[in-house]
Design a protein around this motif. Structure first.
Motif, PDB file in Angstrom:
ATOM      1  N   GLY A 100     -12.313  80.935  48.500  1.00 44.60           N
ATOM      2  CA  GLY A 100     -13.441  81.474  49.247  1.00 44.60           C
ATOM      3  C   GLY A 100     -13.744  80.694  50.512  1.00 44.60           C
ATOM      4  O   GLY A 100     -13.292  79.563  50.712  1.00 44.60           O
ATOM      5  N   SER A 101     -14.538  81.302  51.377  1.00 46.88           N
ATOM      6  CA  SER A 101     -14.833  80.724  52.688  1.00 46.88           C
ATOM      7  C   SER A 101     -15.526  79.378  52.566  1.00 46.88           C
ATOM      8  O   SER A 101     -16.407  79.180  51.735  1.00 46.88           O
ATOM      9  CB  SER A 101     -15.709  81.687  53.497  1.00 46.88           C
ATOM     10  N   GLY A 102     -15.102  78.443  53.405  1.00 49.05           N
ATOM     11  CA  GLY A 102     -15.711  77.126  53.456  1.00 49.05           C
ATOM     12  C   GLY A 102     -15.254  76.168  52.382  1.00 49.05           C
ATOM     13  O   GLY A 102     -15.696  75.017  52.353  1.00 49.05           O
ATOM     14  N   ALA A 103     -14.375  76.593  51.500  1.00 48.91           N
ATOM     15  CA  ALA A 103     -13.922  75.722  50.419  1.00 48.91           C
ATOM     16  C   ALA A 103     -13.027  74.609  50.954  1.00 48.91           C
ATOM     17  O   ALA A 103     -12.288  74.801  51.927  1.00 48.91           O
ATOM     18  CB  ALA A 103     -13.189  76.529  49.356  1.00 48.91           C
ATOM     19  N   GLN A 104     -13.089  73.457  50.291  1.00 46.98           N
ATOM     20  CA  GLN A 104     -12.270  72.313  50.649  1.00 46.98           C
ATOM     21  C   GLN A 104     -11.459  71.911  49.420  1.00 46.98           C
ATOM     22  O   GLN A 104     -12.028  71.509  48.399  1.00 46.98           O
ATOM     23  CB  GLN A 104     -13.138  71.136  51.096  1.00 46.98           C
ATOM     24  N   VAL A 105     -10.147  72.032  49.517  1.00 49.25           N
ATOM     25  CA  VAL A 105      -9.262  71.647  48.419  1.00 49.25           C
ATOM     26  C   VAL A 105      -8.486  70.429  48.910  1.00 49.25           C
ATOM     27  O   VAL A 105      -7.671  70.535  49.829  1.00 49.25           O
ATOM     28  CB  VAL A 105      -8.316  72.802  48.036  1.00 49.25           C
ATOM     29  N   ILE A 106      -8.753  69.288  48.300  1.00 46.31           N
ATOM     30  CA  ILE A 106      -8.321  68.023  48.880  1.00 46.31           C
ATOM     31  C   ILE A 106      -7.412  67.248  47.931  1.00 46.31           C
ATOM     32  O   ILE A 106      -7.710  67.118  46.741  1.00 46.31           O
ATOM     33  CB  ILE A 106      -9.547  67.137  49.223  1.00 46.31           C
ATOM     34  N   GLY A 107      -6.329  66.731  48.478  1.00 47.51           N
ATOM     35  CA  GLY A 107      -5.463  65.822  47.743  1.00 47.51           C
ATOM     36  C   GLY A 107      -4.273  66.508  47.096  1.00 47.51           C
ATOM     37  O   GLY A 107      -4.160  67.741  47.088  1.00 47.51           O
ATOM     38  N   PRO A 108      -3.361  65.714  46.500  1.00 44.14           N
ATOM     39  CA  PRO A 108      -2.138  66.261  45.898  1.00 44.14           C
ATOM     40  C   PRO A 108      -2.406  66.847  44.515  1.00 44.14           C
ATOM     41  O   PRO A 108      -1.797  66.444  43.516  1.00 44.14           O
ATOM     42  CB  PRO A 108      -1.220  65.041  45.839  1.00 44.14           C
ATOM     43  N   ILE A 109      -3.323  67.787  44.444  1.00 45.62           N
ATOM     44  CA  ILE A 109      -3.691  68.407  43.178  1.00 45.62           C
ATOM     45  C   ILE A 109      -2.982  69.746  43.037  1.00 45.62           C
ATOM     46  O   ILE A 109      -2.384  70.248  43.989  1.00 45.62           O
ATOM     47  CB  ILE A 109      -5.220  68.601  43.070  1.00 45.62           C
ATOM     48  N   THR A 110      -3.067  70.321  41.857  1.00 45.73           N
ATOM     49  CA  THR A 110      -2.459  71.617  41.593  1.00 45.73           C
ATOM     50  C   THR A 110      -3.542  72.619  41.217  1.00 45.73           C
ATOM     51  O   THR A 110      -4.344  72.364  40.311  1.00 45.73           O
ATOM     52  CB  THR A 110      -1.429  71.523  40.449  1.00 45.73           C
ATOM     53  N   VAL A 111      -3.570  73.730  41.909  1.00 49.83           N
ATOM     54  CA  VAL A 111      -4.469  74.840  41.579  1.00 49.83           C
ATOM     55  C   VAL A 111      -3.630  75.889  40.869  1.00 49.83           C
ATOM     56  O   VAL A 111      -2.720  76.469  41.462  1.00 49.83           O
ATOM     57  CB  VAL A 111      -5.131  75.421  42.839  1.00 49.83           C
ATOM     58  N   GLY A 112      -3.926  76.123  39.605  1.00 50.20           N
ATOM     59  CA  GLY A 112      -3.105  76.996  38.783  1.00 50.20           C
ATOM     60  C   GLY A 112      -3.130  78.449  39.216  1.00 50.20           C
ATOM     61  O   GLY A 112      -4.035  78.886  39.944  1.00 50.20           O
ATOM     62  N   PRO A 113      -2.144  79.224  38.787  1.00 47.16           N
ATOM     63  CA  PRO A 113      -2.084  80.649  39.140  1.00 47.16           C
ATOM     64  C   PRO A 113      -3.360  81.390  38.748  1.00 47.16           C
ATOM     65  O   PRO A 113      -3.989  81.070  37.744  1.00 47.16           O
ATOM     66  CB  PRO A 113      -0.881  81.160  38.328  1.00 47.16           C
ATOM     67  N   ARG A 114      -3.745  82.369  39.556  1.00 40.78           N
ATOM     68  CA  ARG A 114      -4.897  83.245  39.332  1.00 40.78           C
ATOM     69  C   ARG A 114      -6.237  82.517  39.372  1.00 40.78           C
ATOM     70  O   ARG A 114      -7.260  83.100  39.007  1.00 40.78           O
ATOM     71  CB  ARG A 114      -4.775  84.005  38.000  1.00 40.78           C
ATOM     72  N   ALA A 115      -6.246  81.275  39.794  1.00 42.32           N
ATOM     73  CA  ALA A 115      -7.522  80.563  39.902  1.00 42.32           C
ATOM     74  C   ALA A 115      -8.318  81.104  41.078  1.00 42.32           C
ATOM     75  O   ALA A 115      -7.764  81.656  42.031  1.00 42.32           O
ATOM     76  CB  ALA A 115      -7.286  79.073  40.058  1.00 42.32           C
ATOM     77  N   ARG A 116      -9.638  80.948  41.014  1.00 38.41           N
ATOM     78  CA  ARG A 116     -10.533  81.349  42.090  1.00 38.41           C
ATOM     79  C   ARG A 116     -11.369  80.139  42.489  1.00 38.41           C
ATOM     80  O   ARG A 116     -12.016  79.522  41.636  1.00 38.41           O
ATOM     81  CB  ARG A 116     -11.465  82.484  41.637  1.00 38.41           C
ATOM     82  N   ILE A 117     -11.355  79.832  43.778  1.00 35.42           N
ATOM     83  CA  ILE A 117     -12.158  78.737  44.313  1.00 35.42           C
ATOM     84  C   ILE A 117     -13.321  79.369  45.060  1.00 35.42           C
ATOM     85  O   ILE A 117     -13.125  80.031  46.075  1.00 35.42           O
ATOM     86  CB  ILE A 117     -11.338  77.834  45.257  1.00 35.42           C
ATOM     87  N   GLY A 118     -14.528  79.179  44.578  1.00 31.80           N
ATOM     88  CA  GLY A 118     -15.699  79.813  45.166  1.00 31.80           C
ATOM     89  C   GLY A 118     -16.012  79.280  46.551  1.00 31.80           C
ATOM     90  O   GLY A 118     -15.561  78.201  46.959  1.00 31.80           O
ATOM     91  N   ALA A 119     -16.818  80.035  47.284  1.00 29.94           N
ATOM     92  CA  ALA A 119     -17.203  79.655  48.642  1.00 29.94           C
ATOM     93  C   ALA A 119     -17.875  78.296  48.649  1.00 29.94           C
ATOM     94  O   ALA A 119     -18.733  78.001  47.810  1.00 29.94           O
ATOM     95  CB  ALA A 119     -18.138  80.711  49.223  1.00 29.94           C
ATOM     96  N   ASN A 120     -17.458  77.447  49.603  1.00 26.77           N
ATOM     97  CA  ASN A 120     -18.023  76.112  49.830  1.00 26.77           C
ATOM     98  C   ASN A 120     -17.779  75.123  48.694  1.00 26.77           C
ATOM     99  O   ASN A 120     -18.365  74.035  48.686  1.00 26.77           O
ATOM    100  CB  ASN A 120     -19.528  76.198  50.112  1.00 26.77           C
TER     101      ASN A 120
END
Length: 229
Positions: free
Chosen positions: A128-148
């Motif tokens: 989502g808009s404004g989200a910050q995903v930081i570092g050598p991490i893994t975001v799994g399939p079908r995950a949703r990162i909410g705004a901000n």
């Protein structure tokens, strides 16, 4: 080549109902940012780093999207609006959607060696808009990162992350997850307490009152109907 382009444009239209035709989608800055990145990444892989940076610099000026030439991006990637930043060692799977002002950022290596510093994003992820995903991490399939949301830890498959620092909504994805969730953010809170949940909490409170009253050697006062202390 034409069939692949049409399939890509149709995949965008499936996620964004605004355009009236494929021609209109061709004007999207996110589409052009990906086109320029493909060229820049090819130059980067050929060790033509300066030329790759030139393409990247031009792309940033005309699209307001900054994708490092070293980033690896899969099929049907869609940036809806601009002002997003994707770092050098980021890896993005297929059918990923990113909204405006998102950062796939890196950590600062203390030893001065670059290495893997940016996130790995699985297939069908929505950020989502404004989200910050930081570092050598893994975001799994079908995950949703909410705004901000600010995400600095691994995200399990199908989870929805919200808040600062981001936390999971703890709702199994199969219970409410749709094929596509705009901005990665549910409009209705999937964690809102239900009536059954409230009744269970009231029963537990009654049991606790009874235990406290027994320990004090007093009787439990009658609770007024329809109220909770």
């Amino acid at each position: 080549m034409l069939e692949k382009l049409i399939a890509y444009l149709d995949s965008i239209h499936a996620r964004d109902p605004a355009p009236r035709s494929r021609w209109e989608i061709l004007l999207y800055p996110g589409v052009w940012a990906l086109v320029y990145h493909r060229a820049a990444h090819w130059l980067f892989e050929a060790d033509l780093f300066f030329l790759a940076r030139m393409v990247n610099h031009w792309s940033r000026m005309v699209t307001a999207i900054d994708i490092h030439p070293g980033a690896k991006i899969g099929k049907n990637f869609f940036i809806d609006h601009g002002f997003s930043v994707i770092g050098e060692t980021a890896e993005i799977g297929d059918d990923v959607t990113i909204y405006q002002c998102v950062t796939l950022g890196g950590t600062n290596p203390t030893n001065g060696v670059g290495g893997k510093r940016h996130p790995t994003i699985g297939d069908n992820v929505i950020i989502g808009s404004g989200a910050q995903v930081i570092g050598p991490i893994t975001v799994g399939p079908r995950a949703r990162i909410g705004a901000n949301a600010v995400v600095t830890d691994d995200v399990t498959e199908g989870a929805t992350m919200i808040g600062l620092k981001a936390r999971s909504t703890l709702v199994p994805a199969e219970q409410w997850l749709k094929e596509f969730l705009p901005y990665g953010t549910p409009c209705d809170d999937p964690c809102a307490p239900s009536r059954d949940c409230l009744e269970k909490l009231e029963a537990e409170m009654q049991a606790l009152r009874a235990e406290v009253a027994e320990l004090r050697g007093t009787s439990l006062p009658a609770q007024r109907s329809g109220t909770v202390d």
